[in-house]
Design a protein around this motif. Structure first.
Motif, short mmCIF file in Angstrom:
data_model
loop_
_atom_site.label_atom_id
_atom_site.label_comp_id
_atom_site.label_asym_id
_atom_site.label_seq_id
_atom_site.Cartn_x
_atom_site.Cartn_y
_atom_site.Cartn_z
N ALA A 109 0.84 -1.21 0.00
CA ALA A 109 0.00 0.00 0.00
C ALA A 109 0.87 1.24 0.00
N GLY A 110 0.54 2.19 -0.89
CA GLY A 110 1.25 3.45 -0.96
C GLY A 110 2.48 3.45 -1.84
N GLN A 111 2.86 2.29 -2.37
CA GLN A 111 4.04 2.25 -3.23
C GLN A 111 3.67 2.69 -4.65
N PRO A 112 4.53 3.48 -5.29
CA PRO A 112 4.24 3.90 -6.68
C PRO A 112 4.36 2.73 -7.64
N VAL A 113 3.48 2.71 -8.61
CA VAL A 113 3.47 1.65 -9.63
C VAL A 113 3.83 2.23 -10.99
N VAL A 114 3.15 3.28 -11.40
CA VAL A 114 3.46 3.94 -12.67
C VAL A 114 3.36 5.45 -12.44
N ARG A 115 3.99 6.19 -13.36
CA ARG A 115 3.86 7.65 -13.33
C ARG A 115 3.23 8.09 -14.64
N ILE A 116 2.19 8.90 -14.53
CA ILE A 116 1.50 9.45 -15.70
C ILE A 116 1.61 10.96 -15.64
N GLU A 117 2.01 11.56 -16.73
CA GLU A 117 2.18 13.00 -16.77
C GLU A 117 1.29 13.59 -17.86
N ASP A 118 0.67 14.70 -17.49
CA ASP A 118 -0.18 15.45 -18.42
C ASP A 118 0.45 16.83 -18.60
N ASP A 119 0.97 17.11 -19.78
CA ASP A 119 1.67 18.38 -20.01
C ASP A 119 0.82 19.41 -20.75
N LYS A 120 -0.51 19.24 -20.70
CA LYS A 120 -1.36 20.27 -21.32
C LYS A 120 -1.21 21.60 -20.60
N SER A 121 -1.07 21.53 -19.28
CA SER A 121 -0.79 22.72 -18.48
C SER A 121 0.46 22.44 -17.66
N VAL A 122 1.31 23.43 -17.54
CA VAL A 122 2.54 23.26 -16.79
C VAL A 122 2.76 24.46 -15.88
N TYR A 123 3.55 24.23 -14.84
CA TYR A 123 4.00 25.31 -13.97
C TYR A 123 5.43 25.68 -14.35
N LEU A 124 5.64 26.96 -14.60
CA LEU A 124 7.00 27.47 -14.74
C LEU A 124 7.46 27.88 -13.35
N VAL A 125 8.56 27.29 -12.92
CA VAL A 125 9.07 27.51 -11.56
C VAL A 125 10.40 28.25 -11.67
N GLY A 126 10.53 29.36 -10.97
CA GLY A 126 11.80 30.06 -11.03
C GLY A 126 11.82 31.32 -10.19
N THR A 127 12.90 32.03 -10.34
CA THR A 127 13.10 33.30 -9.65
C THR A 127 13.25 34.40 -10.69
#
Length: 353
Positions: free
Chosen positions: A253-271
């Motif tokens: 329980a709680g262990q990751p199995v797969v990762r799915i990414e949706d790049d329709k919207s993204v966060y730009l992170v920076g200074t």
């Protein structure tokens, strides 16, 4: 564990698990059987599942409960059975005396009459409260002999016999009568309570029977959800970019199995460096030259400030999260995930709210 092959790089579509949860209580046309048994659930989820555990015990428990629910509905909760139950326990328009509560009341009354009558007889015979030690039998024989030839000769013969036997099995008839009476009353009181409860249930059958069936269905719902939870479905559409467990692996329980990414919207992170006051929901236009852009073409991305934190006032710097759409007019991604901007070729235009 089950997984489609190949999984990495596969485009997957979102599965509306909440809609399935809402539909778990659906029943067949005659309302006897829940539609969502293990096979129906598996057929609905498996085309969208990115992984599934071996779940034969959960599947067997669910199907067993669904079958028992069908039997219970047919024998207890159907309209026909409820109507008969109302006639037996609550209201029989053709013969109200046949209602179980009334029958038991009459039985108690008759039991009391029988007990009192037997007590009176024991008193009359001097046996009330006395024990019988001997079994006594008195017999009288009488015979008549006629002479059909001699014309009227007749002989009468009468004899009597008396016998007594004594054994170890003494009796107290009046006390035995009391015991039978009290045992009958105990049994009748229990039957009356059960019949009265059934009467009350039948009197408000439009509430009690549906409530009982709904409680049954909620227990099955737990089994349905437990079986659904053995299958992993994507909550949103995207691309599988990581597989952390393979077929046959143990998964806790709680262990990751797969990762799915949706790049329709993204966060730009920076200074960013900005002389002034930034505010949430400020609009920003980010202009940059991508590393692989041919001819040094400038790429522009529009976004909105979703989070920010300022530095010391002399720094004029802000840590920001900018929510941006990451699709071109043709539907292609603008920026790859985890892309790092070049400081020298990137500028930002800010529109205050």
């Amino acid at each position: 564990m089950f997984q489609p092959d190949p999984l990495l790089g596969t485009v997957v579509q979102a599965f509306d698990i909440e809609d399935l949860y809402r539909r778990l209580g659906e029943v067949s046309g005659d309302r006897s059987r829940l539609l969502w048994d293990s096979e129906s659930i598996r057929s609905a989820i498996q085309p969208h599942a990115v992984s599934a555990l071996r779940a034969e015990p959960a599947r067997a428990d669910l199907d067993q409960a669904v079958g028992m629910r069908e039997n219970a509905y047919i024998t207890t909760y159907s309209d026909a059975v409820v109507e008969v139950a109302r006639q037996v326990y609550f209201d029989n328009p053709s013969d109200q005396s046949s209602v179980v509560c009334n029958l038991i009341s009459n039985l108690e009354s008759d039991t009391g009459v029988m007990h009192g009558t037997l007590n009176n007889l024991y008193i009359q015979d001097g046996l009330w409260g006395n024990a019988i030690k001997k079994a006594r039998t008195d017999t009288t024989f009488s015979s008549v002999l006629e002479n059909p030839v001699g014309g009227g000769t007749q002989y009468n013969n009468t004899a009597a016999s008396h016998s007594e036997s004594m054994g170890y099995d003494y009796r107290l008839p009046s006390l035995e009568n009391d015991i039978r009476y009290r045992r009958a009353r105990i049994s009748q009181r229990q039957e009356y309570l059960a019949a009265f409860r059934a009467k009350e249930m039948c009197e408000r059958a439009n509430l009690t029977f549906p409530n009982e069936l709904a409680a049954f269905d909620q227990q099955i719902r737990k089994l349905q959800v437990a079986y659904i939870d053995t299958m992993l479905v994507p909550p949103f559409s995207g691309v599988v970019t990581g597989v952390f467990r393979n077929v046959g692996d143990f998964v806790g329980a709680g262990q990751p199995v797969v990762r799915i990414e949706d790049d329709k919207s993204v966060y730009l992170v920076g200074t960013i460096k900005y002389r002034g006051t930034l505010r949430l929901n400020s609009k920003m236009e980010v202009s940059t030259t991508l590393f692989d852009a041919s001819g040094g073409l400038t790429t522009k991305v529009d976004g909105v400030v979703s989070s920010l934190r300022g530095h010391d006032s002399v720094d004029e710097q802000w840590d920001v999260l900018i929510l941006c759409s990451n699709r071109t007019a043709g539907g292609d991604p603008v920026l790859p995930l985890n892309y790092n901007f070049d400081f020298e070729s990137t500028s930002i235009e800010i529109t205050a709210v």
